[in-house]
Design an enzyme around this catalytic site. Structure first.
Site, PDB file in Angstrom:
ATOM      1  N   LYS A 162       0.807  -1.225   0.000  1.00  0.00           N
ATOM      2  CA  LYS A 162       0.000   0.000   0.000  1.00  0.00           C
ATOM      3  C   LYS A 162       0.833   1.264   0.000  1.00  0.00           C
ATOM      4  CE  LYS A 162      -4.396  -1.886   1.424  1.00  0.00           C
ATOM      5  NZ  LYS A 162      -5.413  -2.063   2.470  1.00  0.00           N
ATOM      6  N   ARG A 217      -3.673  -9.889   5.137  1.00  0.00           N
ATOM      7  CA  ARG A 217      -4.052  -9.919   3.717  1.00  0.00           C
ATOM      8  C   ARG A 217      -2.849  -9.446   2.908  1.00  0.00           C
ATOM      9  NH1 ARG A 217      -6.089  -6.524  -0.236  1.00  0.00           N
ATOM     10  NH2 ARG A 217      -7.650  -7.427  -1.616  1.00  0.00           N
TER      11      ARG A 217
HETATM   12  C1  8Y4 Z   1      -1.000  -2.119  -4.451  1.00  0.00           C
HETATM   13  C2  8Y4 Z   1      -1.844  -3.184  -4.458  1.00  0.00           C
HETATM   14  C3  8Y4 Z   1      -1.336  -0.989  -3.746  1.00  0.00           C
HETATM   15  C4  8Y4 Z   1      -3.053  -3.131  -3.769  1.00  0.00           C
HETATM   16  C5  8Y4 Z   1      -2.536  -0.932  -3.071  1.00  0.00           C
HETATM   17  C6  8Y4 Z   1      -3.384  -2.005  -3.085  1.00  0.00           C
HETATM   18  C7  8Y4 Z   1      -8.103  -4.345   2.026  1.00  0.00           C
HETATM   19  C8  8Y4 Z   1      -9.171  -5.115   1.560  1.00  0.00           C
HETATM   20  C9  8Y4 Z   1      -8.221  -4.109  -0.100  1.00  0.00           C
HETATM   21  C10 8Y4 Z   1      -7.842  -4.319   3.420  1.00  0.00           C
HETATM   22  C11 8Y4 Z   1      -9.694  -5.817   3.663  1.00  0.00           C
HETATM   23  C12 8Y4 Z   1      -5.345  -2.851  -1.929  1.00  0.00           C
HETATM   24  C13 8Y4 Z   1     -10.207  -5.568  -0.665  1.00  0.00           C
HETATM   25  C14 8Y4 Z   1      -6.682  -2.352  -1.556  1.00  0.00           C
HETATM   26  N1  8Y4 Z   1      -7.514  -3.734   0.963  1.00  0.00           N
HETATM   27  N2  8Y4 Z   1      -9.963  -5.850   2.360  1.00  0.00           N
HETATM   28  N3  8Y4 Z   1      -9.236  -4.956   0.226  1.00  0.00           N
HETATM   29  N4  8Y4 Z   1      -8.677  -5.073   4.199  1.00  0.00           N
HETATM   30  N5  8Y4 Z   1     -10.454  -6.519   4.514  1.00  0.00           N
HETATM   31  N6  8Y4 Z   1      -4.581  -1.861  -2.447  1.00  0.00           N
HETATM   32  O1  8Y4 Z   1      -6.947  -3.636   3.925  1.00  0.00           O
HETATM   33  O2  8Y4 Z   1      -5.022  -3.997  -1.837  1.00  0.00           O
HETATM   34  S1  8Y4 Z   1      -7.953  -3.582  -1.727  1.00  0.00           S
END
Ligand code: 8Y4
Length: 281
Positions: free
Chosen positions: A221, A255
């Site tokens: 992130k 996650r």
């Molecule tokens: C690169 C790759 C940079 C991915 C950012 C991201 C969470 C979630 C997401 C979380 C829960 C993400 C669906 C965002 N984040 N579900 N989901 N908790 N429960 N961004 O923190 O991965 S998506």
């Protein structure tokens, strides 16, 4: 492997690892046939082999600025993959969705968990979550994905996120979802500045102290851009450091995108640091 190393007495178990399954928009372009699902299944098999306990499948990007996906498209993307994974692997398949119709269809296809970034606040979701009776992750988000990173603001981020999560847990229980099926999640990056994210990470023991398992999603992130200056494809080391910090704080589920590396890091932490979370049975 290394079964000579046992957990210290009283050690907290290591967190479970939830692998994020890539299903790129391209893999949906075949109108529901198999060809384009192969990469997703291969990726899932890799994560299972690497020690994932849960695989999270989402058909709608929840990244900042992402557009909404129509219901039928989300169903077409998610349900066949849920079914294939539930059949093929002895792990929990989690469906990342806020829509009751998707939750129901995924449950019928074998999903064993619901991951709802709207914490069952969408129309019909609370009732559906309770009726399905699957474990549900209730995540905190300030605002909406499209705009949430514009100007996140709190008087006291930890108190506000904690009280939101306890309110949503109480609502889920009142709707009939057993307390032992509720997971809470501070929602790192969802309407939070870098300072807010770090304050929530530091407050992990407090968030974990309510009896609900805590899920932490920190992998790759943007906080890591702030902390390291690195682009998304160079955030593995930073992601591992955040994963260990969350584990040390008492998170029960991590996650992550990089399952093999996270499992290694957790095992090494458990062995190298006897009072840390250790020894999952
Ligand atoms: C690169 C790759 C940079 C991915 C950012 C991201 C969470 C979630 C997401 C979380 C829960 C993400 C669906 C965002 N984040 N579900 N989901 N908790 N429960 N961004 O923190 O991965 S998506």
């Amino acid at each position: 492997m290394v079964d000579v190393i046992y957990p210290a007495p009283g050690a907290v178990p290591l967190p479970r690892v939830m692998g994020v399954l890539n299903i790129t928009p391209d893999s949906f372009s075949d109108g529901g046939r198999w060809l384009h699902r192969e990469p997703a299944l291969r990726h899932a098999a890799e994560m299972v082999a690497a020690g994932a306990d849960i695989i999270d499948i989402g058909g709608e990007s929840t990244r900042p600025g992402a557009a909404e996906v129509p219901l039928q498209q989300e169903l077409d993307r998610v349900v066949p993959v849920v079914e294939a994974l539930a059949d093929a692997f002895d792990i929990t398949v989690s469906v990342d969705s806020s829509k009751p119709e998707v939750m129901r269809a995924a449950a019928a296809a074998g999903a064993g968990m619901i991951n709802d970034v709207y914490a069952l606040r969408r129309e019909g979701a609370l009732e559906t979550g309770a009726v399905l009776g699957l474990p549900v992750c209730l995540m905190h988000m300030q605002g909406e994905p499209r705009t949430m990173q514009a100007s996140p603001a709190y008087d006291n981020v930890v108190a506000e996120v904690e009280s939101f999560l306890l309110d949503r847990a109480a609502a889920a229980e009142a709707a009939g979802l057993p307390a032992d099926r509720i997971v809470i999640d501070p929602g790192f990056g969802f309407g939070k500045s870098p300072r807010h994210n770090l304050d929530l990470l530091a407050a992990m023991p407090r968030l974990a102290g309510h009896g609900y398992p805590v899920l932490a999603g920190l992998s790759r992130k943007r906080l890591l851009e702030t902390l390291t200056g690195r682009p998304v494809d160079q955030r593995l080391a930073g992601s591992l450091a955040l994963a260990l910090a969350a584990a040390r704080g008492g998170a029960s589920i991590l996650r992550v995108h990089d399952v093999a590396e996270t499992v290694d890091a957790l095992r090494v932490m458990a062995a190298a640091w006897p009072s840390a979370p250790a020894g999952q049975d």
